[in-house]
Design a protein around this motif. Sequence first.
Motif, mmCIF file in Angstrom:
data_model
loop_
_atom_site.group_PDB
_atom_site.id
_atom_site.type_symbol
_atom_site.label_atom_id
_atom_site.label_comp_id
_atom_site.label_asym_id
_atom_site.label_seq_id
_atom_site.Cartn_x
_atom_site.Cartn_y
_atom_site.Cartn_z
ATOM 1 N N UNK A 1 0.821 -1.209 0.000
ATOM 2 C CA UNK A 1 0.000 0.000 0.000
ATOM 3 C C UNK A 1 0.857 1.262 0.000
ATOM 4 N N UNK A 2 1.984 1.197 0.686
ATOM 5 C CA UNK A 2 2.868 2.364 0.712
ATOM 6 C C UNK A 2 3.364 2.701 -0.680
ATOM 7 N N UNK A 3 3.844 1.670 -1.386
ATOM 8 C CA UNK A 3 4.326 1.896 -2.754
ATOM 9 C C UNK A 3 3.206 2.468 -3.624
ATOM 10 N N UNK A 4 2.044 1.814 -3.550
ATOM 11 C CA UNK A 4 0.921 2.278 -4.358
ATOM 12 C C UNK A 4 0.562 3.718 -3.999
ATOM 13 N N UNK A 5 0.625 4.056 -2.723
ATOM 14 C CA UNK A 5 0.302 5.417 -2.291
ATOM 15 C C UNK A 5 1.271 6.432 -2.880
ATOM 16 N N UNK A 6 2.545 6.081 -2.876
ATOM 17 C CA UNK A 6 3.537 6.993 -3.436
ATOM 18 C C UNK A 6 3.282 7.212 -4.920
ATOM 19 N N UNK A 7 3.054 6.124 -5.648
ATOM 20 C CA UNK A 7 2.766 6.254 -7.079
ATOM 21 C C UNK A 7 1.494 7.079 -7.278
ATOM 22 N N UNK A 8 0.494 6.829 -6.439
ATOM 23 C CA UNK A 8 -0.769 7.559 -6.568
ATOM 24 C C UNK A 8 -0.559 9.052 -6.361
ATOM 25 N N UNK A 9 0.274 9.390 -5.417
ATOM 26 C CA UNK A 9 0.537 10.801 -5.164
ATOM 27 C C UNK A 9 1.185 11.460 -6.373
ATOM 28 N N UNK A 10 2.145 10.758 -6.967
ATOM 29 C CA UNK A 10 2.818 11.335 -8.128
ATOM 30 C C UNK A 10 1.843 11.447 -9.297
ATOM 31 N N UNK A 11 1.019 10.419 -9.466
ATOM 32 C CA UNK A 11 -0.013 10.480 -10.504
ATOM 33 C C UNK A 11 -0.909 11.701 -10.289
ATOM 34 N N UNK A 12 -1.322 11.883 -9.045
ATOM 35 C CA UNK A 12 -2.247 12.974 -8.740
ATOM 36 C C UNK A 12 -1.589 14.332 -8.984
ATOM 37 N N UNK A 13 -0.336 14.483 -8.526
ATOM 38 C CA UNK A 13 0.395 15.735 -8.739
ATOM 39 C C UNK A 13 0.536 16.013 -10.224
ATOM 40 N N UNK A 14 0.906 14.961 -10.974
ATOM 41 C CA UNK A 14 1.053 15.068 -12.417
ATOM 42 C C UNK A 14 -0.249 15.502 -13.065
ATOM 43 N N UNK A 15 -1.350 14.855 -12.624
ATOM 44 C CA UNK A 15 -2.652 15.135 -13.220
ATOM 45 C C UNK A 15 -3.026 16.593 -13.008
ATOM 46 N N UNK A 16 -2.754 17.124 -11.817
ATOM 47 C CA UNK A 16 -3.143 18.498 -11.540
ATOM 48 C C UNK A 16 -2.304 19.470 -12.366
ATOM 49 N N UNK A 17 -1.179 18.967 -12.923
ATOM 50 C CA UNK A 17 -0.336 19.816 -13.748
ATOM 51 C C UNK A 17 -0.888 19.865 -15.185
ATOM 52 N N UNK A 18 -0.828 18.725 -15.884
ATOM 53 C CA UNK A 18 -1.456 18.647 -17.220
ATOM 54 C C UNK A 18 -2.942 18.437 -17.004
ATOM 55 N N UNK A 19 -3.560 19.392 -16.360
ATOM 56 C CA UNK A 19 -4.794 19.082 -15.654
ATOM 57 C C UNK A 19 -5.988 18.929 -16.585
ATOM 58 N N UNK A 20 -7.070 18.519 -15.956
ATOM 59 C CA UNK A 20 -8.262 18.314 -16.742
ATOM 60 C C UNK A 20 -8.595 16.840 -16.824
ATOM 61 N N UNK A 21 -8.467 16.279 -18.035
ATOM 62 C CA UNK A 21 -8.978 14.941 -18.325
ATOM 63 C C UNK A 21 -8.512 13.875 -17.337
ATOM 64 N N UNK A 22 -9.471 13.179 -16.743
ATOM 65 C CA UNK A 22 -9.144 12.072 -15.859
ATOM 66 C C UNK A 22 -9.021 10.807 -16.689
ATOM 67 N N UNK A 23 -7.824 10.559 -17.215
ATOM 68 C CA UNK A 23 -7.628 9.379 -18.030
ATOM 69 C C UNK A 23 -7.480 8.161 -17.137
ATOM 70 N N UNK A 24 -7.826 7.004 -17.661
ATOM 71 C CA UNK A 24 -7.687 5.802 -16.830
ATOM 72 C C UNK A 24 -6.251 5.262 -16.940
#
Lengths: 247, 247
Positions: free
Chosen positions: B157-180
């Motif tokens: 879960x820790x690893x997944x959480x770290x990846x999720x955080x980076x995904x989320x930060x990235x998404x808010x940058x090239x923001x908008x579309x919630x791609x799967x």
Amino acid sequence: MTVSLASINQDCVDCPIRHRAVCARCDSEELERLEEIKYYRSFEAGQTVVWSGDKMDFVASVVSGVASLTQTMEDGRRQMVGLLLPSDFVGRPGRDHAHYDVVATTDLVMCCFRKRPFERLVDETPHIAGRLLQMTLDELDAAREWMLVLGRKTAREKIASLLAIIVRRDASLHFGEAKSEVTIDLPLTREAMSDYLGLTLETVSRQMSALKRDGVIVLDGKRKVVVPDVDRLMEEAGDDSDGGVLS
Amino acid sequence: MTVSLASINQDCVDCPIRHRAVCARCDSEELERLEEIKYYRSFEAGQTVVWSGDKMDFVASVVSGVASLTQTMEDGRRQMVGLLLPSDFVGRPGRDHAHYDVVATTDLVMCCFRKRPFERLVDETPHIAGRLLQMTLDELDAAREWMLVLGRKTAREKIASLLAIIVRRDASLHFGEAKSEVTIDLPLTREAMSDYLGLTLETVSRQMSALKRDGVIVLDGKRKVVVPDVDRLMEEAGDDSDGGVLS
DNA sequence: CGTCGATTTGAGTTAGCTCAAAAGAGGTGG
DNA sequence: CCACCTCTTTTGAGCTAACTCAAATCGACG
């Protein structure tokens, strides 16, 4: 032991947290504006002040007692993420839903400010905005220190760290003399300690027993802990002996 | 891949972090005052920007690259307590010694402000003070989320959480579309990840392999991670599927 | 092609967890 | 004042996730 509302002085000038809380830097005119939007609320030990996700139309200072901020996962795992002692601030200006459960750990009195007017005051009153920034930065430091505790310390070190933090907070209150022996009032159950430290309550209990056996602490009833040698405690916590950092 | 100083535009108006950094709310006059006290510094991956305890006569924004804040115990145990991505702020107004090691994780460019003049600006410029408060509150939330990760989550879960955080930060940058499906650039070594997560690097490696085996992630070289199904990743992280909290 | 650092994989150990039961510590009511 | 009930804490015994130590593999670069 319950502090009744009637016994709380409504006048900011005599407030016990006057010079440590968010209002610390306010002049008398600013205090008057705060008095207009403030009200007291009290809670019994165990009561929930706010549920995570709830609408929150106030922010507040802890006047007396202890509260905790906790996060809960769907499967019930819980992590305390803040320990709120007198003068600490609860709530975030600019956000209207709580992110965390706020629970009264002991009987608790809070000085609440209606959120909208408080937000306006923050914008218009540098004394408040500045103090709030300072307090938030302090909390951030505390959270980061706690990340080290959670991520890298052993169970024994975690317990010692928690006790050390309470000792330190206590010392800065009745401040001045750096005594080697200190008695602290432990406002947390074993379960609350485990929530704070990322441990099970059994492990907390075992390590408390171990610290007692080794003479690091002496238990005096369930709520009082005597620390015969604070430096020893700091060593056990794995901190530098110089007892934490200067601002 | 190194960004040379010469390639950095010195003009705030064209700055890539213009509307996310501490200067986000500034008007053009305020920007001018900032321009007067600012200078750029760049660091290569691995370089230490500041040592804990050092005198620090500037505060700064990360312009490009990634830096980390870490705490180290005497016996060498290390815990990362902050991951600084572009637009994040480093340093504390009102404090002149660093509390943490700041290390460039990748090649790094920072926009530095001389501390004294910056402090004066904070006091005199509500746009800056307010933005700084907001950013500090965001960091506090991030730190508290991380406390849950450190205290209560499993290695996977820790690893997944770290990846999720980076995904989320990235998404808010090239923001908008919630791609799967998302591809992220992982700016951390296994060791840095372990420092962040309170794990050993072996455990990090094992769990990365496990997540790959289970199809949660696909590794594309050492630095690129493909996440075929972001919701799946969020589940693995143990977060609510609604992907974190609204402001 | 060889070298050096980063990463992966393996094998055995252990700190802290889980499940379970006993012992205290207050309260309450007869 | 004592018996009883409940809630908290302590203690015990066995298990397991993550750690440690060690070796093999990979990858980039000269």
